[in-house]
Design an enzyme around this catalytic site. Sequence first.
Site, PDB file in Angstrom:
ATOM      1  N   ASP A 184      79.197  33.822  40.686  1.00 12.39           N
ATOM      2  CA  ASP A 184      78.173  32.929  41.225  1.00 12.39           C
ATOM      3  C   ASP A 184      78.812  32.098  42.330  1.00 12.39           C
ATOM      4  OD1 ASP A 184      75.726  31.584  41.582  1.00 12.39           O
ATOM      5  OD2 ASP A 184      76.304  29.993  40.209  1.00 12.39           O
TER       6      ASP A 184
ATOM      7  N   CYS B 196      67.153  30.790  40.311  1.00  9.61           N
ATOM      8  CA  CYS B 196      68.494  30.351  40.686  1.00  9.61           C
ATOM      9  C   CYS B 196      69.180  30.071  39.359  1.00  9.61           C
ATOM     10  CB  CYS B 196      68.426  29.091  41.542  1.00  9.61           C
ATOM     11  SG  CYS B 196      70.032  28.294  41.763  1.00  9.61           S
TER      12      CYS B 196
ATOM     13  N   HIS C 199      71.430  28.184  38.547  1.00  8.56           N
ATOM     14  CA  HIS C 199      71.727  26.772  38.236  1.00  8.56           C
ATOM     15  C   HIS C 199      70.576  26.113  37.454  1.00  8.56           C
ATOM     16  CE1 HIS C 199      74.857  27.203  41.268  1.00  8.56           C
ATOM     17  NE2 HIS C 199      75.245  25.963  41.073  1.00  8.56           N
TER      18      HIS C 199
HETATM   19  N1  DGL Z   1      73.177  30.071  41.394  1.00  8.60           N
HETATM   20  C1  DGL Z   1      72.845  30.479  42.732  1.00  8.60           C
HETATM   21  C2  DGL Z   1      71.576  31.311  42.704  1.00  8.60           C
HETATM   22  O1  DGL Z   1      71.215  31.825  41.650  1.00  8.60           O
HETATM   23  C3  DGL Z   1      72.842  29.282  43.615  1.00  8.60           C
HETATM   24  C4  DGL Z   1      72.990  29.651  45.021  1.00  8.60           C
HETATM   25  C5  DGL Z   1      73.523  28.575  45.925  1.00  8.60           C
HETATM   26  O2  DGL Z   1      74.737  28.364  45.908  1.00  8.60           O
HETATM   27  O3  DGL Z   1      72.742  28.016  46.693  1.00  8.60           O
HETATM   28  O4  DGL Z   1      70.930  31.516  43.705  1.00  8.60           O
END
Ligand code: DGL
Length: 268
Positions: free
Chosen positions: A11, A188, A190
């Site tokens: 990630d 996402c 996060h």
């Molecule tokens: N966890 C990432 C996703 O699923 C975050 C991406 C980012 O760094 O903006 O898109």
Amino acid sequence: MADNRPIGVLDSGVGGLTGVRVLETLGPEEDIVFFGDSKRAPYGDKTSDEIIECTMQDVAYLREHNIKALLIACNTITAYAILPLQKKYPDMPVVGTIIPTTEAAVRTTRNGCIGIIATQATVNSQAYDAELKKKLPEAQVISTACPKLVPLIESGHIGPEDDELYRVAEEYLVPLREKNVDTLIMGCTHYPIIRDVIQKVMGEHVGLIDSGGASAKSLLESLDQKELRAEKSRKGVTKIFCSANRENFLTIANAVLNRDIGADLKQI
Ligand code: DGL
């Protein structure tokens, strides 16, 4: 035949650990090597070329750990780099978030009105819209980019009582709630970290789809099919690498994995 080599998980930051926690639960015998590129996060504000370039470097690093498979626990990377990765590494399964997550969303929706929250890059790619339309042509799909969320989460705003987080979540989510979505893709990895806040703003009746969890399940299914699972009798080890802000990363990672991972976390 069993294969005890580790699963690589990638990630841009700490969010992909929402995939790792599902891998650990469903595949406790598996070794895992996770890399979160916290130094260059967020990827969601980068151009497509930048995302692909960073990803190829990240995966080259993970490959140094003799991985048997790769979980792209990042929607932004999946949207732009999954096909180049699958082409470059035909020797290992490479699983991303978007296909398994849309499958879960289609199973969950009752009224066909599906919301997607994701980074700006993921929304711009329209990869989710295309996949949903393929699976459920009559779906009404509403996408919202939430560029403020990843930086907030990466800087530790993850508590259910965090006022700033709640305000930002309302700004993005209230319009979706008003459009009557019954299923919301957390597009996402996060976002499942702040699941409680998202659920509170959307209401209990809205089904939330965890893209990290859906992709982790899909990767394990792929390992089953290819007979690449580790021996069931062993206890897997998770190693975690980040590229900046180790202390901050550790606090969030401990909350996501619900244990102290201090001894297993290294900044490279
Ligand atoms: N966890 C990432 C996703 O699923 C975050 C991406 C980012 O760094 O903006 O898109």
